[in-house]
Write a protein that holds these residues in place. Structure first.
Motif, PDB file in Angstrom:
ATOM      1  N   LEU A 196      38.222  30.561  29.786  1.00 41.12           N
ATOM      2  CA  LEU A 196      37.959  29.474  30.728  1.00 41.12           C
ATOM      3  C   LEU A 196      39.266  28.914  31.280  1.00 41.12           C
ATOM      4  N   ARG A 197      40.313  28.889  30.463  1.00 37.39           N
ATOM      5  CA  ARG A 197      41.617  28.470  30.976  1.00 37.39           C
ATOM      6  C   ARG A 197      42.100  29.447  32.046  1.00 37.39           C
ATOM      7  N   THR A 198      41.896  30.738  31.777  1.00 40.78           N
ATOM      8  CA  THR A 198      42.299  31.752  32.763  1.00 40.78           C
ATOM      9  C   THR A 198      41.472  31.620  34.029  1.00 40.78           C
ATOM     10  N   LEU A 199      40.168  31.386  33.859  1.00 40.94           N
ATOM     11  CA  LEU A 199      39.306  31.194  35.029  1.00 40.94           C
ATOM     12  C   LEU A 199      39.741  29.965  35.822  1.00 40.94           C
ATOM     13  N   HIS A 200      40.165  28.908  35.107  1.00 34.77           N
ATOM     14  CA  HIS A 200      40.655  27.703  35.783  1.00 34.77           C
ATOM     15  C   HIS A 200      41.866  28.026  36.652  1.00 34.77           C
ATOM     16  N   ASN A 201      42.796  28.786  36.106  1.00 37.60           N
ATOM     17  CA  ASN A 201      43.974  29.169  36.890  1.00 37.60           C
ATOM     18  C   ASN A 201      43.590  30.028  38.086  1.00 37.60           C
ATOM     19  N   LEU A 202      42.628  30.924  37.876  1.00 38.12           N
ATOM     20  CA  LEU A 202      42.191  31.800  38.964  1.00 38.12           C
ATOM     21  C   LEU A 202      41.538  30.990  40.081  1.00 38.12           C
ATOM     22  N   VAL A 203      40.698  30.033  39.708  1.00 33.00           N
ATOM     23  CA  VAL A 203      40.042  29.180  40.711  1.00 33.00           C
ATOM     24  C   VAL A 203      41.077  28.343  41.452  1.00 33.00           C
ATOM     25  N   ILE A 204      42.067  27.804  40.718  1.00 30.88           N
ATOM     26  CA  ILE A 204      43.135  27.035  41.348  1.00 30.88           C
ATOM     27  C   ILE A 204      43.875  27.894  42.377  1.00 30.88           C
ATOM     28  N   LEU A 218      32.490  32.219  42.255  1.00 32.94           N
ATOM     29  CA  LEU A 218      33.066  32.602  40.967  1.00 32.94           C
ATOM     30  C   LEU A 218      32.724  31.568  39.899  1.00 32.94           C
ATOM     31  N   CYS A 219      32.863  30.298  40.241  1.00 27.55           N
ATOM     32  CA  CYS A 219      32.520  29.232  39.284  1.00 27.55           C
ATOM     33  C   CYS A 219      31.022  29.222  38.982  1.00 27.55           C
ATOM     34  N   LYS A 220      30.195  29.356  40.025  1.00 34.33           N
ATOM     35  CA  LYS A 220      28.742  29.299  39.817  1.00 34.33           C
ATOM     36  C   LYS A 220      28.264  30.470  38.968  1.00 34.33           C
ATOM     37  N   GLN A 221      28.816  31.665  39.201  1.00 36.56           N
ATOM     38  CA  GLN A 221      28.422  32.816  38.402  1.00 36.56           C
ATOM     39  C   GLN A 221      28.808  32.634  36.943  1.00 36.56           C
ATOM     40  N   ALA A 222      30.036  32.145  36.716  1.00 38.38           N
ATOM     41  CA  ALA A 222      30.474  31.896  35.345  1.00 38.38           C
ATOM     42  C   ALA A 222      29.621  30.811  34.685  1.00 38.38           C
ATOM     43  N   LEU A 223      29.271  29.765  35.447  1.00 41.66           N
ATOM     44  CA  LEU A 223      28.424  28.691  34.911  1.00 41.66           C
ATOM     45  C   LEU A 223      27.045  29.217  34.553  1.00 41.66           C
ATOM     46  N   GLU A 224      26.479  30.067  35.415  1.00 37.88           N
ATOM     47  CA  GLU A 224      25.157  30.641  35.133  1.00 37.88           C
ATOM     48  C   GLU A 224      25.198  31.521  33.894  1.00 37.88           C
ATOM     49  N   THR A 239      33.023  22.270  30.391  1.00 39.79           N
ATOM     50  CA  THR A 239      34.332  22.677  30.921  1.00 39.79           C
ATOM     51  C   THR A 239      34.184  23.370  32.261  1.00 39.79           C
ATOM     52  N   MET A 240      33.179  24.243  32.378  1.00 41.44           N
ATOM     53  CA  MET A 240      32.955  24.951  33.642  1.00 41.44           C
ATOM     54  C   MET A 240      32.521  23.985  34.742  1.00 41.44           C
ATOM     55  N   LEU A 241      31.753  22.956  34.380  1.00 42.82           N
ATOM     56  CA  LEU A 241      31.356  21.941  35.364  1.00 42.82           C
ATOM     57  C   LEU A 241      32.579  21.178  35.873  1.00 42.82           C
ATOM     58  N   ASN A 242      33.541  20.910  34.992  1.00 46.30           N
ATOM     59  CA  ASN A 242      34.782  20.257  35.418  1.00 46.30           C
ATOM     60  C   ASN A 242      35.541  21.113  36.422  1.00 46.30           C
ATOM     61  N   ILE A 243      35.591  22.415  36.169  1.00 42.88           N
ATOM     62  CA  ILE A 243      36.318  23.310  37.080  1.00 42.88           C
ATOM     63  C   ILE A 243      35.630  23.359  38.437  1.00 42.88           C
ATOM     64  N   LEU A 244      34.287  23.466  38.427  1.00 41.78           N
ATOM     65  CA  LEU A 244      33.555  23.499  39.700  1.00 41.78           C
ATOM     66  C   LEU A 244      33.688  22.174  40.447  1.00 41.78           C
ATOM     67  N   ALA A 245      33.706  21.065  39.706  1.00 36.56           N
ATOM     68  CA  ALA A 245      33.902  19.761  40.348  1.00 36.56           C
ATOM     69  C   ALA A 245      35.272  19.669  41.002  1.00 36.56           C
ATOM     70  N   LEU A 246      36.279  20.292  40.402  1.00 35.73           N
ATOM     71  CA  LEU A 246      37.618  20.319  40.998  1.00 35.73           C
ATOM     72  C   LEU A 246      37.590  20.998  42.369  1.00 35.73           C
ATOM     73  N   VAL A 247      36.858  22.119  42.465  1.00 34.38           N
ATOM     74  CA  VAL A 247      36.770  22.836  43.745  1.00 34.38           C
ATOM     75  C   VAL A 247      36.015  21.992  44.771  1.00 34.38           C
ATOM     76  N   TYR A 248      34.914  21.380  44.351  1.00 33.36           N
ATOM     77  CA  TYR A 248      34.151  20.531  45.276  1.00 33.36           C
ATOM     78  C   TYR A 248      34.984  19.343  45.749  1.00 33.36           C
ATOM     79  N   ARG A 249      35.798  18.788  44.857  1.00 36.11           N
ATOM     80  CA  ARG A 249      36.635  17.660  45.252  1.00 36.11           C
ATOM     81  C   ARG A 249      37.620  18.066  46.345  1.00 36.11           C
ATOM     82  N   ASP A 250      38.200  19.259  46.201  1.00 41.29           N
ATOM     83  CA  ASP A 250      39.156  19.721  47.208  1.00 41.29           C
ATOM     84  C   ASP A 250      38.480  20.038  48.533  1.00 41.29           C
TER      85      ASP A 250
END
Length: 487
Positions: A196-204, A218-224, A239-250
């Motif tokens: 999940l840390r790696t996925l966070h960096n990838l999403v960033i 990518l976030c939605k598939q991982a969350l599902e 944790t995955m919801l936090n990452i997806l929220a980061l993308v939505y915020r941006d």
């Protein structure tokens, strides 16, 4: 009532009787005709003629009866054949019904097998997509350095300078502090998985490039996948919801991001406890989101609760507590609570100086924020002293001592009471000094953050970075560090 067979037998007997009677009548008719031919007197033959006519009538009736009996026999035979055909057809119908039922059973079995096969195909496709996703993540796991490395990549700075991950410390953060923070984060038996840390960096990385059409799926598939494998109330899902929220915020989708963070907060409070560091991270993220929307009053209690949790778990003098104090100070500053702002900044400054040393970048940033607060209140002397201290330390670090020929221009200002201030006011040089200090401090902060002096515009217009919460709705650009976005 007679049956059909009885009627048929009676009819056959009647036919036999009628045939016998017809034979007798024919013999009588022949004898009468012979008698009439033998007699010559016509008067005496009238009786025989009458008898002959009666016998003819009897023969006609007998013939009619025989013909009707034959018709009845033929009709009976025809009805018998019809009944036999009917029974035959009924037998065929029963056989067809049985075959139809058998075919229905076969069809139902085939449909069930088809449904099972389709479900297996869907399951295999999902597993295939999951394996492809895990393979792509594994590739980045092999290529990317660990998250606790001291040097952060340049393509991540545009997003993470304002909102760094919880586990990423500044370059001057010492290793023992980082280890203690990691140990505190694991309190309660939960540690964020490396994938999940790696996925966070990838999403960033995708978000910093403006490629939201890749980051969001990518976030939605991982969350599902996480919800299918671990359930909706698992900490990894939060944790995955936090990452997806980061993308939505941006993407400025603040409402969707707030819904995701509230869901993540509920999951973490339920599974990890009310005082877990992950709960504090989610509260901090919600406060950041409210701050970007200008809802500073709603954000302040969330930030205070996050501060209480971190003080309880990490201790009152931990650098993460100082970060939270900076966030809380920014929220209060946007509400005009300058007395509280000064208290929070001074406490954060004390923590940074005692734990990280006076030359740490966080110390300079906190002093810069505090000086900005002084400027807003018209406390020019205090602001001037802080700016001079920041610039002097930076000058000493880069060029050595400020004494002698290398003495910078700002250090020549005399500070001996009211006369200096009056002179500045008379000449108008104080305003120029403020502008000079502001420009210098901005350059200093960019230098401390590792951004080149020539880089004056963001690398991606869609990812323009705010320097602090207090400039989200205020036109004056302050060179301050901002709130962090935590996993």
């Amino acid at each position: 009532m007679l049956s059909g067979e009885e009627i048929l037998c009676s009819t056959q007997q009647v036919i036999a009787g009628l045939e016998a009677l017809r034979g007798e009548n024919r013999s009588l008719l022949e004898s009468l005709q012979e008698a009439l031919e033998s007699r010559a007197v016509p008067e005496s033959s009238s009786v025989e003629q009458e008898k002959t006519s009666i016998i003819h009538q009897s023969l006609e009736r007998i013939e009619l009866g025989l013909s009707e009996a034959q018709v009845m026999m033929a009709l009976s035979a025809h009805l018998g054949s019809l009944e036999a055909e009917k029974q035959k057809l009924r037998a065929q119908v029963r056989r067809l019904c049985q075959e139809n039922q058998w075919l229905r059973d076969e069809l139902a079995g085939a449909q069930q097998r088809l449904q099972d096969t389709e479900q297996e195909v869907v399951t295999l496709e999902e597993q295939n997509r999951h394996l492809q996703f895990m393979s792509s993540i594994r590739k980045y796991d092999q290529d990317e350095p660990p998250l606790d490395d001291k040097d952060t990549s340049s393509n991540k700075e545009s997003l993470d300078d304002l909102f760094p991950a919880e586990d990423e410390e500044q370059s001057s953060m010492s290793q023992p502090h980082h280890s203690s923070a990691a140990a505190a984060a694991q309190q309660g038996g939960y540690e964020i998985p490396a994938r999940l840390r790696t996925l966070h960096n990838l999403v960033i990385q995708y978000a910093s490039q403006g490629r939201y059409e890749v980051a969001v799926p990518l976030c939605k598939q991982a969350l599902e996948d996480l919800e299918k494998s671990s359930g909706h109330t698992h900490p990894d899902v939060a944790t995955m919801l936090n990452i997806l929220a980061l993308v939505y915020r941006d993407q400025n989708k603040y409402k969707e991001a707030a819904n995701l963070l509230n869901d993540a907060l509920a999951i973490r409070e339920k599974t990890l406890g009310m005082d877990h560091p992950a709960v504090a991270a989610t509260l901090n993220n919600l406060a950041v989101l409210y701050g970007k929307r200008g809802k500073y009053k709603e954000a302040e209690p969330l930030c205070k609760r996050a501060l209480e949790i971190r003080e309880k778990v990490l201790g009152t003098d931990h650098p993460d507590v100082a970060k939270q104090l900076n966030n809380l100070a920014l929220l209060c500053q946007n509400q005009g609570k300058y007395q509280e702002v000064e208290q929070y900044y001074e406490r954060a400054l004390h923590i940074y100086q005692s734990k990280l040393g006076p030359d740490d970048a966080n110390v300079a940033k906190t002093k810069n924020n505090l000086a900005s607060c002084y400027l807003k209140q018209g406390k020019y002397r205090q602001a001037e002293a802080l700016y001079k201290d920041i610039l002097t330390r930076a000058h000493e670090k880069e060029f050595g001592s400020v004494e002698g020929d290398g003495r910078p221009s700002w250090s020549g200002v005399v500070e001996d009471g009211g006369s200096t201030q009056d002179g500045l006011k008379r000449s108008g040089s104080f305003t120029k000094l403020r502008e000079s200090i502001r420009r210098s401090s901005e350059k200093l902060v960019r230098k401390l953050k590792g951004v080149g002096m020539e880089e004056t515009t963001p690398r991606n217009a869609g990812m323009k970075r705010a320097n602090s919460l207090n400039v989200l709705n205020v036109g004056v650009r302050e060179s301050q560090d901002g709130s962090e976005w935590c996993l």
